[in-house]
Design a protein around this motif. Structure first.
Motif, PDB file in Angstrom:
ATOM      1  N   GLY A   5       0.812  -1.230   0.000  1.00 59.09           N
ATOM      2  CA  GLY A   5       0.000   0.000   0.000  1.00 59.09           C
ATOM      3  C   GLY A   5       0.837   1.268   0.000  1.00 59.09           C
ATOM      4  O   GLY A   5       2.054   1.247  -0.202  1.00 59.09           O
ATOM      5  N   THR A   6       0.139   2.389   0.257  1.00 60.31           N
ATOM      6  CA  THR A   6       0.812   3.698   0.279  1.00 60.31           C
ATOM      7  C   THR A   6       1.529   3.878   1.623  1.00 60.31           C
ATOM      8  O   THR A   6       1.277   3.141   2.578  1.00 60.31           O
ATOM      9  N   GLU A   7       2.365   4.924   1.685  1.00 61.85           N
ATOM     10  CA  GLU A   7       3.093   5.211   2.928  1.00 61.85           C
ATOM     11  C   GLU A   7       2.106   5.553   4.054  1.00 61.85           C
ATOM     12  O   GLU A   7       2.275   5.116   5.202  1.00 61.85           O
ATOM     13  N   ALA A   8       1.052   6.305   3.713  1.00 67.06           N
ATOM     14  CA  ALA A   8       0.063   6.680   4.744  1.00 67.06           C
ATOM     15  C   ALA A   8      -0.627   5.428   5.295  1.00 67.06           C
ATOM     16  O   ALA A   8      -0.803   5.292   6.513  1.00 67.06           O
ATOM     17  N   GLU A   9      -0.970   4.502   4.390  1.00 70.93           N
ATOM     18  CA  GLU A   9      -1.621   3.245   4.833  1.00 70.93           C
ATOM     19  C   GLU A   9      -0.669   2.425   5.711  1.00 70.93           C
ATOM     20  O   GLU A   9      -1.076   1.817   6.699  1.00 70.93           O
ATOM     21  N   ARG A  10       0.588   2.427   5.292  1.00 68.53           N
ATOM     22  CA  ARG A  10       1.597   1.662   6.054  1.00 68.53           C
ATOM     23  C   ARG A  10       1.677   2.186   7.497  1.00 68.53           C
ATOM     24  O   ARG A  10       1.657   1.409   8.460  1.00 68.53           O
ATOM     25  N   LEU A  11       1.725   3.496   7.625  1.00 74.45           N
ATOM     26  CA  LEU A  11       1.863   4.082   8.967  1.00 74.45           C
ATOM     27  C   LEU A  11       0.577   3.921   9.790  1.00 74.45           C
ATOM     28  O   LEU A  11       0.636   3.851  11.016  1.00 74.45           O
ATOM     29  N   GLN A  12      -0.569   3.843   9.082  1.00 73.16           N
ATOM     30  CA  GLN A  12      -1.851   3.655   9.807  1.00 73.16           C
ATOM     31  C   GLN A  12      -1.835   2.366  10.634  1.00 73.16           C
ATOM     32  O   GLN A  12      -2.403   2.297  11.718  1.00 73.16           O
TER      33      GLN A  12
END
Ligand code: NAP
Length: 486
Positions: free
Chosen positions: A66-73
């Motif tokens: 996934g995206t970086e934002a999804e990863r950090l979520q």
């Protein structure tokens, strides 16, 4: 603590691995980026041991699609669900680190700030450590790739620096030459070391099985102890039984000592870097001759043989010995005296050379037969004995036949160095090959009424002689033998 990474590909398989891993691990690392259907809540509810939640970035060896934002979520959710640790890459930058510091304040989640280098172990790790420390992560993790055994020393320095600063650190080298860091990191004071659930389930190259770290190396038992370090220097070393046999001996005698594998390409730099750390060494191919250049003192028998398989630190001085010869002669003399016996050695390599010296020293009438006649001839000249080609065995009445070739060794277990017809009742047959313990030569010899000696007998004896030289204590031979996994 020993941490087992869970690298299953879906949540169901991860749940099974967690149950299995919890039998051995003190802590688990849940690799969210490996999971096709990550269900963090289910995983965190099921586990009984503390966890690290890692959702590794792709450019640091991770697999998250996934995206970086999804990863950090996922990491945010892990904090909300009460995970004990989250792994946050240093490369995410100060703002992301600050965000998670704010998020974890007042919770039980601790941030592991991680940095990986899959190519090398750079020189400036001290500077990196200082920057990471001033950024204020709870635990610093620095993982590099070892291109040589001496790269591990940079990691040991880092751990010692962190110890002095009361900073918790995870530091190790990946790759086969970095294995030693996975064993020693914990003993030097690192927060944890990683061990795989089983062979094939490693999350990084060079990871040792967690069970081996716990049961063979005893890294948790020896923690904080004033341990003395021994090990095997060679290339390759991963097939060796030394770690099993010597660590079992130390355990049996209740010694806080440790025996590890040193995969060494360049003996000179290894000796320069490690001589302060080690109290003794076993030496195997291809370094048995080369190591002699770095030893201020060598036992006369080892000097005559021209090979050292044992190094002992005596009052700060490294002394070389050859226990192969003692190991073999003791194994033979437990069955038969050597004096005036017709002895035939097959082979003219390193082991043949050591045993030939021992046999002549004990008054045996020796003939050396080898595939390459010139090698047999040159060794025979040194020892004033007879030489020939392997086929000449048909014309010799041997009382004692010793196989010092590698014929019969796994996986070529159906091969024999001589035809069955030369085996006679009453003959003593000794096969130095120890993997398998019962070679085809020994099985045929037994069937013909010969008395037999195994390579395992020699191996255990030479290791026991090393133990005596290192510790000054009687070797627990039976415990050592029972540790073998052949
Ligand atoms: P090495 O120096 O490489 O010598 C190998 C010897 O085997 C040479 O004489 C070689 O003959 C001969 N050889 C190899 N393949 C052969 C073949 N297909 N046909 C005929 N001869 C062959 O090895 P090493 O260090 O002496 O080790 C020899 C064996 O000893 C090892 O395989 C190992 O199993 C055993 N070992 C046992 C212990 C123990 O404690 N029990 C310890 C160390 C080693 P050429 O000269 O013609 O090449």
């Amino acid at each position: 603590m020993i941490c087992i990474p869970i690298t299953a590909l879906n949540t169901g398989a991860a749940l099974q691995d967690i149950t299995q891993a919890e039998q051995v691990a003190d802590i688990l690392e849940l690799r969210i980026d490996y999971l096709a259907d990550p269900d963090l809540e289910k995983l965190l509810t099921a586990r009984k041991k503390p966890v690290i939640i890692t959702n590794r970035k792709n450019d640091e060896g991770g697999k998250f699609p996934g995206t970086e934002a999804e990863r950090l979520q996922f990491l945010e959710e892990a904090v909300r669900l009460g995970a004990e640790h989250i792994d946050l890459e240093w490369s995410c930058g100060p703002q992301v680190l600050q965000h998670f510091k704010d998020l974890t304040r007042g919770t039980k989640t601790r941030i592991i700030s991680s940095w990986h280098n899959f190519q090398e172990t750079p020189k400036n790790l001290g500077e990196l450590y200082t920057s990471m420390k001033s950024a204020g992560a709870d635990i610093i993790k620095i993982v590099t790739h070892a291109k040589s055994i001496n790269d591990n020393l940079k990691i040991f320095d880092l751990i010692c620096q962190a110890q002095e600063n009361d900073q918790q650190i995870i530091a190790l080298c990946m790759g086969p030459q970095g294995e030693i860091s996975r064993v020693l990191a914990l003993l030097l004071g690192a927060y944890l070391t990683f061990g795989s659930l089983q062979k094939g389930k490693e999350s990084a190259p060079g990871q040792i099985e967690a069970q081996v770290l716990r049961d063979v190396y005893r890294v948790c038992e020896l923690k904080d102890a004033d341990f003395r370090l021994y090990g095997l220097v060679g290339n390759p070393v991963n097939q060796s039984q030394g770690i099993r046999i010597h660590n079992r001996a130390f355990q049996h005698m209740e010694l806080d000592d440790l025996y590890a594998n040193f995969l060494v390409e360049d003996v000179a730099s290894f000796m320069r870097g490690f001589k302060g750390y080690i109290c003794g060494l076993s030496v195997t191919m291809p370094h048995k001759q080369k190591i002699m250049d770095y030893l201020p003192q060598i036992d006369p028998m080892a000097r005559r043989i021209g090979a050292v398989n044992t190094v002992v630190k005596k009052k700060g001085t490294l002394v070389g010995y050859n226990t192969d010869v003692m190991g073999a002669i003791q194994a033979i003399e437990a069955i038969t005296p050597i004096m005036d016996k017709n002895v035939v050695i097959l082979g003219a390599g390193g082991v043949a050379r050591a045993i030939a010296y021992g046999v002549v020293n004990r008054g045996g009438k020796l003939t050396i037969l080898n595939r390459t006649f010139s090698r047999a001839q040159s060794l025979a000249r040194e020892l004033f004995c007879q030489a020939g080609e392997l086929e000449e065995i048909q014309n010799i009445e041997a009382d004692l036949l010793i196989n010092c070739t590698s014929i019969g060794m796994a996986p070529q277990t159906e091969e024999m160095p001589v035809p069955e017809s030369v085996l006679r009742p009453g003959m003593v047959v000794f096969d130095t090959v120890y993997h398998p313990a019962q070679t085809r030569l020994l099985k045929e010899a037994k069937a013909k009424g010969c008395r037999t000696i195994t390579g395992v007998d020699m191996f255990v004896n030479q290791a026991a002689a090393q133990f005596v030289l290192w510790t000054g204590l009687k070797a627990p031979i039976e415990a050592m033998r029972s540790a073998l996994n052949l």
